[in-house]
Design a protein around this motif. Structure first.
Motif, short mmCIF file in Angstrom:
data_model
loop_
_atom_site.label_atom_id
_atom_site.label_comp_id
_atom_site.label_asym_id
_atom_site.label_seq_id
_atom_site.Cartn_x
_atom_site.Cartn_y
_atom_site.Cartn_z
N HIS A 63 0.82 -1.21 0.00
CA HIS A 63 0.00 0.00 0.00
C HIS A 63 0.85 1.25 0.00
O HIS A 63 0.58 2.20 -0.70
CB HIS A 63 -0.92 0.00 1.22
N ARG A 64 1.89 1.25 0.81
CA ARG A 64 2.78 2.40 0.88
C ARG A 64 4.10 1.96 1.46
O ARG A 64 4.22 0.88 2.01
CB ARG A 64 2.18 3.53 1.71
N GLN A 65 5.09 2.80 1.38
CA GLN A 65 6.39 2.47 1.90
C GLN A 65 6.43 2.63 3.41
O GLN A 65 5.68 3.39 3.99
CB GLN A 65 7.47 3.32 1.25
N GLY A 66 7.36 1.92 4.03
CA GLY A 66 7.51 2.00 5.47
C GLY A 66 6.47 1.19 6.19
O GLY A 66 5.76 0.39 5.60
N GLN A 67 6.34 1.41 7.47
CA GLN A 67 5.43 0.62 8.28
C GLN A 67 4.22 1.43 8.73
O GLN A 67 3.47 1.01 9.58
CB GLN A 67 6.17 0.08 9.50
N GLN A 68 4.02 2.62 8.15
CA GLN A 68 2.89 3.45 8.53
C GLN A 68 1.66 3.01 7.77
O GLN A 68 1.71 2.74 6.58
CB GLN A 68 3.19 4.93 8.24
N PHE A 69 0.53 2.93 8.46
CA PHE A 69 -0.70 2.50 7.84
C PHE A 69 -1.63 3.71 7.69
O PHE A 69 -1.49 4.71 8.39
CB PHE A 69 -1.39 1.43 8.70
N PRO A 70 -2.62 3.64 6.80
CA PRO A 70 -3.54 4.76 6.60
C PRO A 70 -4.23 5.18 7.88
O PRO A 70 -4.68 4.35 8.66
CB PRO A 70 -4.57 4.19 5.59
N GLU A 71 -4.30 6.49 8.09
CA GLU A 71 -4.86 6.99 9.34
C GLU A 71 -6.36 6.78 9.41
O GLU A 71 -6.93 6.72 10.50
CB GLU A 71 -4.54 8.49 9.47
N HIS A 72 -7.05 6.65 8.26
CA HIS A 72 -8.50 6.52 8.29
C HIS A 72 -8.94 5.15 8.76
O HIS A 72 -10.10 4.97 9.12
CB HIS A 72 -9.08 6.78 6.90
N SER A 73 -8.04 4.17 8.79
CA SER A 73 -8.42 2.83 9.21
C SER A 73 -8.34 2.73 10.71
O SER A 73 -7.33 3.07 11.32
CB SER A 73 -7.49 1.79 8.57
N PRO A 74 -9.40 2.25 11.35
CA PRO A 74 -9.43 2.21 12.83
C PRO A 74 -8.50 1.16 13.39
O PRO A 74 -8.53 0.01 13.00
CB PRO A 74 -10.89 1.85 13.12
N LEU A 75 -7.64 1.57 14.28
CA LEU A 75 -6.78 0.64 15.00
C LEU A 75 -6.74 1.04 16.47
O LEU A 75 -5.68 1.40 17.00
CB LEU A 75 -5.35 0.65 14.42
N MET A 171 -22.23 -11.16 8.22
CA MET A 171 -21.04 -11.64 7.52
C MET A 171 -20.54 -10.59 6.54
O MET A 171 -19.33 -10.40 6.37
CB MET A 171 -21.35 -12.96 6.82
N LYS A 172 -21.48 -9.89 5.87
CA LYS A 172 -21.07 -8.84 4.93
C LYS A 172 -20.39 -7.69 5.66
O LYS A 172 -19.41 -7.11 5.16
CB LYS A 172 -22.29 -8.34 4.16
N GLN A 173 -20.89 -7.35 6.84
CA GLN A 173 -20.24 -6.31 7.63
C GLN A 173 -18.83 -6.75 8.04
O GLN A 173 -17.88 -5.96 8.01
CB GLN A 173 -21.07 -5.99 8.87
N GLY A 174 -18.70 -8.01 8.43
CA GLY A 174 -17.39 -8.53 8.80
C GLY A 174 -16.42 -8.51 7.64
O GLY A 174 -15.24 -8.16 7.81
N SER A 175 -16.89 -8.83 6.44
CA SER A 175 -16.03 -8.79 5.25
C SER A 175 -15.56 -7.37 4.97
O SER A 175 -14.41 -7.15 4.54
CB SER A 175 -16.78 -9.35 4.04
N ALA A 176 -16.43 -6.39 5.22
CA ALA A 176 -16.05 -4.99 5.01
C ALA A 176 -14.94 -4.57 5.96
O ALA A 176 -14.00 -3.85 5.57
CB ALA A 176 -17.27 -4.09 5.18
N VAL A 177 -15.02 -5.03 7.22
CA VAL A 177 -13.96 -4.73 8.18
C VAL A 177 -12.65 -5.36 7.74
O VAL A 177 -11.58 -4.74 7.81
CB VAL A 177 -14.37 -5.21 9.59
N HIS A 178 -12.69 -6.61 7.28
CA HIS A 178 -11.49 -7.28 6.81
C HIS A 178 -10.87 -6.55 5.62
O HIS A 178 -9.65 -6.47 5.49
CB HIS A 178 -11.80 -8.73 6.43
N LYS A 179 -11.72 -6.01 4.74
CA LYS A 179 -11.22 -5.29 3.58
C LYS A 179 -10.48 -4.03 3.99
O LYS A 179 -9.42 -3.70 3.44
CB LYS A 179 -12.40 -4.95 2.65
N PRO A 440 -18.56 -4.69 14.12
CA PRO A 440 -18.81 -4.77 12.68
C PRO A 440 -19.08 -3.42 12.03
O PRO A 440 -19.07 -3.32 10.81
CB PRO A 440 -20.05 -5.68 12.59
N THR A 441 -19.30 -2.39 12.83
CA THR A 441 -19.65 -1.09 12.26
C THR A 441 -18.42 -0.25 11.92
O THR A 441 -18.26 0.19 10.79
CB THR A 441 -20.54 -0.31 13.25
#
Length: 517
Positions: A63-75, A171-179, A440-441
């Motif tokens: 996705h990008r260089q280094g180990q930084q992940f997109p800020e919009h993804s919840p972690l 299950m569809k909500q779970g797939s969206a989270v995995h994506k 799932p949300t």
């Protein structure tokens, strides 16, 4: 007027109920599942079908260089962490919820097979493996081997009536989270394939790139794996693989226990008793130091994580956790076989009827080759503890693909990457396994569970499940203590196992009462 099971017995008998209070709770669970609203009604039970026979839609690139992940993804930080010590059946627990019941009169029962065919139907006596997972049908998946751990009868009904588990909104909500999580590490680039062999080549290529991203950034997600269990090809997808140990204290405790097992007994004589200390220490270093210096250095281990979405804020307890526990251990088993090159590629190719030595088309090579900049240029900030890729940086993807222009050659390249990533073989895989639960949300972390891999438990489970798949035994329902699982089962009304268990409980209770009288 509604009446509880106890009230019913009081009406028809001068001696009160035939059942103890615990037995009444179990029977009420079997009879009236729809009335229970306890914490286990959220069916985080059957695994989603994570295996895709059609193959990926495109190639994955970092996705990008280094180990930084997109800020919009919840972690977010985990709220709850539970450590499980796997100890045989000690983790099993019953969780039968108390509730109000109503009157339901059962007709006479007869003990029958769990799935009695209708009079007009001819029973199919073939094994589940022959009926559902024999060529040209799809091969076994991790889902196939793990879902029966919740209830074999439920999965049997699912296969016979629907062929597979039907997709639900949850299950569809779970797939969206995995994506969203996958997009933190990879981005998908569309690639056209002209044959089944090229579709499989793309899947193997994505594994190669996933291993490279793992070494470069310390993490990869959605890593597809293949293995052979009891002669059957099994396919699965690991949600996350990283160099971060999810529970260092648990790993340290395991190492201490392993060291303790290797320690000699108190009355056992050691080598110093025979040779004396002077024989072991010469020139200030000693033989022991020489032995220590000859041992390979400690390598960084890789740890497996599975991500689950859950509609409730609670973390599942045993035995609801059993499917996930077995799923993670099965991932560990298959990954260990790949790390030690024990998976026979010809068995895989034959099962899917692939022409392993046919060359890829020029168009396929050109598409993959165009990903050279993303896939093969060194990252700006690679982790200092990780080794470089086996693919020389001076080589672009076109050169590599031309040198591995068939499925067989591509598989060989993948195994070279596995050997490089797992330099210590199976020992490169940490025994601490982690299940991470998210909403799932928005994908917020609810908590996680960690436990240790147990090869004996895994093998016993696989042996037992393969006996069912091969038709060597009939499908079994859940034990009476786990009758709460019937509450969310779609096949509640037609499951004769439930009726048989009620009859068995009634007979045992009456025999016990008559023996007392």
């Amino acid at each position: 007027m509604d009446m509880s099971f106890t009230d019913q017995q009081d009406v028809f008998s001068d001696y009160g109920s035939d059942f103890t209070p615990d037995e009444e709770e179990i029977l009420n669970t079997l009879l009236y599942p729809e009335q229970d609203d306890g914490p286990n009604t959220d069916p985080d039970l059957l695994l989603k079908n994570i295996e895709d026979e059609q193959g990926p839609r495109g190639a994955r690139v970092p996705h990008r260089q280094g180990q930084q992940f997109p800020e919009h993804s919840p972690l977010p930080v985990s709220k709850t962490r539970i450590t499980i010590w796997l100890d045989g059946d000690n983790n099993r627990s019953a969780n039968i919820e108390s509730r109000k019941t109503r009157l339901e009169r059962e007709s006479s029962y007869s003990i029958e097979a769990p799935l009695s065919p209708k009079p007009e139907e001819v029973p199919d006596l073939r094994s589940p493996l022959e009926r559902f997972r024999t060529k040209p049908k799809k091969a076994l998946s991790v889902t196939d081997l793990i879902s029966p751990s919740w209830c074999e009868l439920q999965y049997w009904f699912t296969l016979t009536k629907h062929g597979k588990k039907r997709s639900t909104p949850a299950m569809k909500q779970g797939s969206a989270v995995h994506k969203v999580l996958e997009d933190q590490v990879h981005r998908t680039v569309a690639v056209d394939t002209e044959s089944q062999e090229e579709a499989w080549g793309l899947r193997i290529w994505n594994v190669i790139q996933g291993l490279k991203v793992l070494r470069d950034t310390g993490m990869t997600r959605e890593l597809e794996i293949w293995g052979v269990i009891d002669g059957q090809v099994v396919n699965g997808v690991i949600d996350e693989l990283s160099y971060t140990c999810p529970e260092p204290d648990l790993e340290e405790a395991e190492e201490d226990r392993n060291i303790a097992k290797k320690m000699p007994a108190a009355d056992q004589r050691t080598i110093t008793d025979f040779l004396g200390p002077s024989s072991l220490e010469s020139n200030g270093t000693g033989v022991l130091n020489k032995l220590r210096s000859s041992l390979p250095g400690k390598t960084s281990k890789l740890y497996i994580t599975d991500v689950k979405t859950r509609g409730t804020k609670s973390i599942p307890k045993a035995p609801s956790f059993r499917p996930t526990l077995m799923q993670l251990m099965l991932y560990h088993r298959i990954l260990s076989d790949l790390a030690t090159n024990k998976v026979n590629a010809d068995v895989i190719f034959d099962r899917y009827e692939l022409k392993a030595d046919v060359s890829f088309s020029d168009g396929f090579i050109a598409q993959i080759g165009s990903l050279n900049e993303d896939c093969f240029l060194a990252l700006e900030n690679p982790l200092p503890t990780q080794e470089e890729s086996t693919l020389p940086l001076s080589q672009d993807s076109m050169t590599v693909l031309l040198a591995h222009n068939s499925l067989r050659e591509m598989w060989t390249l993948m195994m070279e990457e596995f050997a490089h990533t797992f330099s210590a073989g199976a020992k490169s895989i940490g025994n601490v396994l982690k299940a991470e639960y998210r909403t799932p949300t928005d994908g917020a972390i609810l908590g996680n569970k960690t436990f240790l891999y147990d090869d004996k438990v895994m093998q016993e489970y696989l042996d037992n499940e393969m006996r069912w798949w091969k038709g060597e035994r009939a499908a079994e329902g859940v034990c009476v203590e786990e009758a709460y699982k019937c509450r969310t089962c779609d096949f509640f009304d037609e499951c004769s196992w439930r009726r048989n268990k009620i009859e068995e409980a009634t007979l045992k209770s009456r025999e016990r009462k008559s023996s007392v009288v």
